[in-house]
Design an enzyme around this catalytic site. Structure first.
Site, PDB file in Angstrom:
ATOM      1  N   ASP A  43       0.746  -1.086   0.022  1.00  0.00           N
ATOM      2  CA  ASP A  43       0.149   0.175  -0.066  1.00  0.00           C
ATOM      3  C   ASP A  43       0.846   1.168   0.027  1.00  0.00           C
ATOM      4  OD1 ASP A  43      -2.337  -1.786  -0.076  1.00  0.00           O
ATOM      5  OD2 ASP A  43      -2.058  -1.692   2.184  1.00  0.00           O
ATOM      6  N   GLU A  44       1.966   1.363  -0.562  1.00  0.00           N
ATOM      7  CA  GLU A  44       2.999   2.313  -0.751  1.00  0.00           C
ATOM      8  C   GLU A  44       2.376   3.499  -1.655  1.00  0.00           C
ATOM      9  OE1 GLU A  44       3.717  -0.608  -1.121  1.00  0.00           O
ATOM     10  OE2 GLU A  44       5.378  -1.166   0.331  1.00  0.00           O
ATOM     11  N   GLY A  45       1.481   2.919  -2.564  1.00  0.00           N
ATOM     12  CA  GLY A  45       1.185   3.946  -3.594  1.00  0.00           C
ATOM     13  C   GLY A  45       1.608   3.434  -4.933  1.00  0.00           C
ATOM     14  N   LYS A  46       1.702   2.221  -5.104  1.00  0.00           N
ATOM     15  CA  LYS A  46       2.447   1.894  -6.391  1.00  0.00           C
ATOM     16  C   LYS A  46       1.315   2.007  -7.701  1.00  0.00           C
ATOM     17  CE  LYS A  46       2.405  -2.382  -4.539  1.00  0.00           C
ATOM     18  NZ  LYS A  46       2.205  -1.891  -3.136  1.00  0.00           N
ATOM     19  N   GLY A  47       0.130   1.871  -7.329  1.00  0.00           N
ATOM     20  CA  GLY A  47      -0.874   2.065  -8.369  1.00  0.00           C
ATOM     21  C   GLY A  47      -0.724   3.646  -8.940  1.00  0.00           C
ATOM     22  N   LYS A  48      -0.728   4.421  -8.198  1.00  0.00           N
ATOM     23  CA  LYS A  48      -0.610   5.858  -8.492  1.00  0.00           C
ATOM     24  C   LYS A  48       0.822   6.034  -9.372  1.00  0.00           C
ATOM     25  CE  LYS A  48       0.564  10.505  -7.225  1.00  0.00           C
ATOM     26  NZ  LYS A  48       0.751  11.800  -6.570  1.00  0.00           N
ATOM     27  N   GLY A  80      -4.705  -4.139  -3.946  1.00  0.00           N
ATOM     28  CA  GLY A  80      -5.601  -3.020  -4.054  1.00  0.00           C
ATOM     29  C   GLY A  80      -4.836  -1.889  -4.383  1.00  0.00           C
ATOM     30  N   HIS A  81      -4.777  -1.402  -5.705  1.00  0.00           N
ATOM     31  CA  HIS A  81      -3.871  -0.512  -6.041  1.00  0.00           C
ATOM     32  C   HIS A  81      -4.777   0.652  -6.685  1.00  0.00           C
ATOM     33  CE1 HIS A  81      -0.193  -3.219  -7.252  1.00  0.00           C
ATOM     34  NE2 HIS A  81      -0.653  -3.227  -6.081  1.00  0.00           N
ATOM     35  N   THR A  82      -4.638   1.841  -6.099  1.00  0.00           N
ATOM     36  CA  THR A  82      -5.497   3.162  -5.967  1.00  0.00           C
ATOM     37  C   THR A  82      -4.724   3.975  -7.110  1.00  0.00           C
ATOM     38  OG1 THR A  82      -6.208   2.808  -3.787  1.00  0.00           O
ATOM     39  CG2 THR A  82      -6.859   4.518  -4.986  1.00  0.00           C
ATOM     40  N   GLN A 124       2.010  -5.939  -3.226  1.00  0.00           N
ATOM     41  CA  GLN A 124       2.273  -6.104  -1.956  1.00  0.00           C
ATOM     42  C   GLN A 124       3.546  -5.396  -1.972  1.00  0.00           C
ATOM     43  OE1 GLN A 124       1.312  -9.409  -3.614  1.00  0.00           O
ATOM     44  NE2 GLN A 124      -0.557  -8.439  -3.123  1.00  0.00           N
ATOM     45  N   ARG A 157      -9.973  -2.669   5.924  1.00  0.00           N
ATOM     46  CA  ARG A 157      -9.424  -2.821   7.288  1.00  0.00           C
ATOM     47  C   ARG A 157      -8.690  -1.728   7.524  1.00  0.00           C
ATOM     48  NH1 ARG A 157      -6.319  -8.420   7.186  1.00  0.00           N
ATOM     49  NH2 ARG A 157      -5.786  -7.739   5.266  1.00  0.00           N
ATOM     50  N   LYS A 185       2.919  10.337  -0.050  1.00  0.00           N
ATOM     51  CA  LYS A 185       2.459  10.759   1.295  1.00  0.00           C
ATOM     52  C   LYS A 185       3.086  11.810   2.196  1.00  0.00           C
ATOM     53  CE  LYS A 185      -1.557   8.055   1.846  1.00  0.00           C
ATOM     54  NZ  LYS A 185      -2.343   6.982   2.126  1.00  0.00           N
ATOM     55  N   ASP A 188       2.516  14.629   2.240  1.00  0.00           N
ATOM     56  CA  ASP A 188       1.639  15.611   2.694  1.00  0.00           C
ATOM     57  C   ASP A 188       1.028  15.309   4.115  1.00  0.00           C
ATOM     58  OD1 ASP A 188       0.687  13.415   0.721  1.00  0.00           O
ATOM     59  OD2 ASP A 188      -1.386  14.221   1.338  1.00  0.00           O
TER      60      ASP A 188
HETATM   61  P1  GDP Z   1      -0.725   0.293  -3.506  1.00  0.00           P
HETATM   62  O1  GDP Z   1      -1.310  -0.955  -3.315  1.00  0.00           O
HETATM   63  O2  GDP Z   1       0.721   0.489  -3.254  1.00  0.00           O
HETATM   64  O3  GDP Z   1      -1.047   0.899  -4.988  1.00  0.00           O
HETATM   65  O4  GDP Z   1      -1.372   1.468  -2.633  1.00  0.00           O
HETATM   66  P2  GDP Z   1      -2.843   1.542  -2.144  1.00  0.00           P
HETATM   67  O5  GDP Z   1      -3.738   2.159  -3.285  1.00  0.00           O
HETATM   68  O6  GDP Z   1      -3.460   0.450  -1.650  1.00  0.00           O
HETATM   69  O7  GDP Z   1      -2.745   2.775  -0.929  1.00  0.00           O
HETATM   70  C1  GDP Z   1      -2.223   3.986  -1.257  1.00  0.00           C
HETATM   71  C2  GDP Z   1      -3.366   5.179  -0.809  1.00  0.00           C
HETATM   72  O8  GDP Z   1      -2.855   6.290  -0.726  1.00  0.00           O
HETATM   73  C3  GDP Z   1      -4.613   5.265  -1.928  1.00  0.00           C
HETATM   74  O9  GDP Z   1      -5.653   5.573  -1.101  1.00  0.00           O
HETATM   75  C4  GDP Z   1      -3.747   6.393  -2.783  1.00  0.00           C
HETATM   76  O10 GDP Z   1      -4.901   7.193  -3.272  1.00  0.00           O
HETATM   77  C5  GDP Z   1      -3.452   7.059  -1.694  1.00  0.00           C
HETATM   78  N1  GDP Z   1      -2.115   8.047  -2.051  1.00  0.00           N
HETATM   79  C6  GDP Z   1      -1.182   7.878  -2.700  1.00  0.00           C
HETATM   80  N2  GDP Z   1      -0.127   8.614  -2.795  1.00  0.00           N
HETATM   81  C7  GDP Z   1      -0.439   9.613  -2.026  1.00  0.00           C
HETATM   82  C8  GDP Z   1      -0.064  10.695  -1.370  1.00  0.00           C
HETATM   83  O11 GDP Z   1       1.259  11.150  -1.972  1.00  0.00           O
HETATM   84  N3  GDP Z   1      -0.711  11.485  -0.612  1.00  0.00           N
HETATM   85  C9  GDP Z   1      -1.867  11.002  -0.311  1.00  0.00           C
HETATM   86  N4  GDP Z   1      -2.426  12.020   0.777  1.00  0.00           N
HETATM   87  N5  GDP Z   1      -2.472   9.919  -0.617  1.00  0.00           N
HETATM   88  C10 GDP Z   1      -1.483   9.255  -1.432  1.00  0.00           C
HETATM   89  P1  IMO Z   2      -0.798  -4.084  -2.378  1.00  0.00           P
HETATM   90  O1  IMO Z   2      -0.405  -4.395  -3.704  1.00  0.00           O
HETATM   91  C1  IMO Z   2      -0.977  -4.672   1.975  1.00  0.00           C
HETATM   92  C2  IMO Z   2      -1.179  -8.841   3.632  1.00  0.00           C
HETATM   93  C3  IMO Z   2      -2.352  -8.950   4.186  1.00  0.00           C
HETATM   94  C4  IMO Z   2      -1.641 -10.005   5.042  1.00  0.00           C
HETATM   95  C5  IMO Z   2      -0.553 -10.791   4.434  1.00  0.00           C
HETATM   96  C6  IMO Z   2      -1.145 -12.030   3.700  1.00  0.00           C
HETATM   97  O2  IMO Z   2      -2.057  -3.387  -2.335  1.00  0.00           O
HETATM   98  O3  IMO Z   2       0.351  -3.271  -1.562  1.00  0.00           O
HETATM   99  P2  IMO Z   2      -2.648 -12.609   1.775  1.00  0.00           P
HETATM  100  O4  IMO Z   2      -4.044 -12.146   1.205  1.00  0.00           O
HETATM  101  O5  IMO Z   2      -1.653 -12.248   0.715  1.00  0.00           O
HETATM  102  O6  IMO Z   2      -2.463 -14.167   1.973  1.00  0.00           O
HETATM  103  O7  IMO Z   2      -2.317 -11.973   2.879  1.00  0.00           O
HETATM  104  O8  IMO Z   2      -0.180  -9.918   3.497  1.00  0.00           O
HETATM  105  N1  IMO Z   2      -1.203  -8.061   2.179  1.00  0.00           N
HETATM  106  C7  IMO Z   2      -1.340  -6.925   1.835  1.00  0.00           C
HETATM  107  N2  IMO Z   2      -0.865  -5.727   2.630  1.00  0.00           N
HETATM  108  N3  IMO Z   2      -0.887  -4.466   0.723  1.00  0.00           N
HETATM  109  C8  IMO Z   2      -1.236  -5.609  -0.261  1.00  0.00           C
HETATM  110  O9  IMO Z   2      -1.153  -5.246  -1.604  1.00  0.00           O
HETATM  111  C9  IMO Z   2      -1.351  -6.718   0.315  1.00  0.00           C
HETATM  112  N4  IMO Z   2      -1.573  -7.969  -0.042  1.00  0.00           N
HETATM  113  C10 IMO Z   2      -1.521  -8.884   0.920  1.00  0.00           C
HETATM  114  O10 IMO Z   2      -3.017  -8.107   4.867  1.00  0.00           O
HETATM  115  O11 IMO Z   2      -1.040  -9.616   6.143  1.00  0.00           O
HETATM  116 MG    MG Z   3      -3.161  -1.652  -1.876  1.00  0.00          MG
END
Ligand code: GDP
Ligand code: IMO
Ligand code: MG
Length: 425
Positions: A13-18, A40-42, A222, A301, A329, A331
């Protein structure tokens, strides 16, 4: 040409999708190489937020070919729903998306097994997304899995029924309720839908494209701390989320890996169970969660939050061969008077180190912090690096010094345009 890589350096969830969406116009191909619908890539643009799970994040860019590689585990049911959700946006997914015939299928019974195994773990739950990832990779390694290409073969139904029967036998030992006929029907419909897509040998496709001078970007899912080998085992996912996963998940030789972009948040989050040395259990953690809207894109969650963890980042940079860093992030930290950076870990025996321990789960770690002054400035409309407040410049400089790697991009909001390219770009 070489394959560039974008991957997460923390717990996902570091922001890979963006960032993939931002960089996609510079590439001809965007390819997912591991993971599946646990991701889940946003992406946010034109005031719309899209969350992609299995579809690569180049989907909204015209002229970009999106590839689901052999290392991915694909759930046809979720795939169908994802594609159907794209309908209002005038895209042509059958033209710019291809799926590897070698990608393993996630069956409905894999999802049930994931639930059954998690429930039986009691307090030791992994916190899985319950998408069937672990059981599907388990079948792959056991040489029992079904691959996407198999759906075109005559004996597909037979293979499917055999494997699902095996799963149902295992499930009989667990107290789980489910409606199998409905799940099976939904799966069959999704398989028919999947057949209308290009199912191809992506190994040759990727290598031919490289040969022809096309630019390819591999999109990680991940994060490195969730890697099956190098993460906080057993609280990890079931694939190699790190750079070597690109080679096995796309069929690309190690010598063909180009730049490796490591993405990290200016702080740290984790969703699911497992150790997290810099986790905050106080008001500061709550503030990061609310300001950063830290709730899972796949499961909703609340994410656990804490300060940035340099030993973990150094370790991830080493394993991945990161050439460029991207900080997300920044900001969110604007609310704090002071910002902490964990530079070292102190272990139970009093030793202090900036090395990641061999087994994070068996260590009691006290983070050693350096405190930096916060910038207390709204950054949401900042578009020029020269306008960065001094304290943010100092934060970036300190991280670059500690990590010995340049931070080439800084993200200041979820939108496409809230992205500042520095140095190399
Ligand atoms: P991913 O799984 O690495 O693609 O990341 P996620 O989409 O799961 O989570 C990143 C969240 O942070 C999303 O809700 C994005 O819209 C948001 N996001 C991405 N970059 C930034 C940023 O620079 N600042 C803020 N405030 N939100 C961001
Ligand atoms: P993105 O690509 C954050 C975590 C789960 C759990 C562990 C194992 O959006 O960054 P799994 O369903 O793979 O068996 O779960 O890994 N997890 C993630 N946490 N971002 C993800 O993907 C994740 N994919 C799995 O919460 O702790
Ligand atoms: Mg994600």
């Amino acid at each position: 040409m070489k394959v560039d890589v974008i991957l997460g350096l923390q717990w996902g969830d570091e922001g890979k999708g963006k960032i993939v969406d931002v960089l996609a116009p510079e590439y001809d191909v965007i390819a997912r190489f591991q993971g599946g619908p646990n991701a889940g890539h946003t992406l946010e643009f034109d005031n719309i937020k899209h969350v992609l799970h299995q579809i690569p994040s180049g989907m909204f860019r015209k002229n970009t070919l999106n590839v689901i590689g052999n290392g991915v585990v694909l759930d046809p049911v979720i795939f169908k729903k994802e594609i159907e959700k794209l309908a209002p946006y005038g895209l042509d997914p059958r033209a710019n998306l291809v799926v590897s015939t070698k990608a393993q299928l996630i069956l409905p019974t894999h999802r049930l097994l994931d639930q059954a195994y998690e429930q039986s773990k009691g307090d030791n739950k992994i916190g899985s997304t319950l998408k069937g990832i672990g059981p599907a990779y388990q079948d792959k390694i056991a040489r029992a899995g079904i691959r996407t290409g198999d759906i075109l073969s005559k004996n597909f139904e037979e293979k499917l029924n055999q494997l699902m029967s095996k799963h149902l036998e295992i499930l009989a030992d667990y107290p789980l309720e489910y409606d199998f006929p409905t799940l099976k029907k939904e799966f069959s419909e999704a398989i028919d839908f999947l057949k209308s897509f290009k199912l191809v040998d992506t190994t040759y496709l990727i290598n031919d494209k490289l040969q022809d001078g096309h630019k390819i970007l591999a999109e990680g899912a991940q994060g490195s701390m969730l890697d099956i080998d190098f993460g906080s085992y057993p609280f990890v996912t079931s694939s190699n989320t790190t750079t070597p996963g690109v080679c096995t998940g796309l069929g690309v030789a190690p010598s063909k890996i180009g730049r490796v972009y490591g993405i990290f948040k200016a702080y740290c989050t984790r969703v699911g169970s497992g150790p997290f040395p810099t986790e905050l259990f106080d008001e500061e953690g709550e503030l990061i969660r609310s300001e950063g809207r830290e709730y899972g894109a796949t499961t909703g969650r609340p994410r656990r939050c804490g300060w940035i963890d340099i030993p973990a980042l150094k370790y991830a940079i080493m394993i991945n061969g990161v050439t460029d860093l991207i900080m997300m992030k920044a900001d969110v930290l604007s609310i704090f008077d002071e910002i902490k950076v964990c530079t070292h870990y102190m272990f139970e025996d009093g030793t202090v180190s900036d090395r990641f321990p061999n087994d994070l789960c068996s260590e009691k770690i006290v983070p050693v912090y350096q405190t930096l002054k916060g910038w207390k400035t709204d950054l949401s409309s900042t578009t020029d690096e020269k306008k960065f407040p001094d304290e943010l410049v100092q934060y970036i400089a300190r991280l670059e010094e500690l990590l010995s790697t340049p931070i080439v991009m800084v993200s200041l909001g979820p939108g496409r345009n809230q992205t500042i390219k520095r140095q190399l770009f």
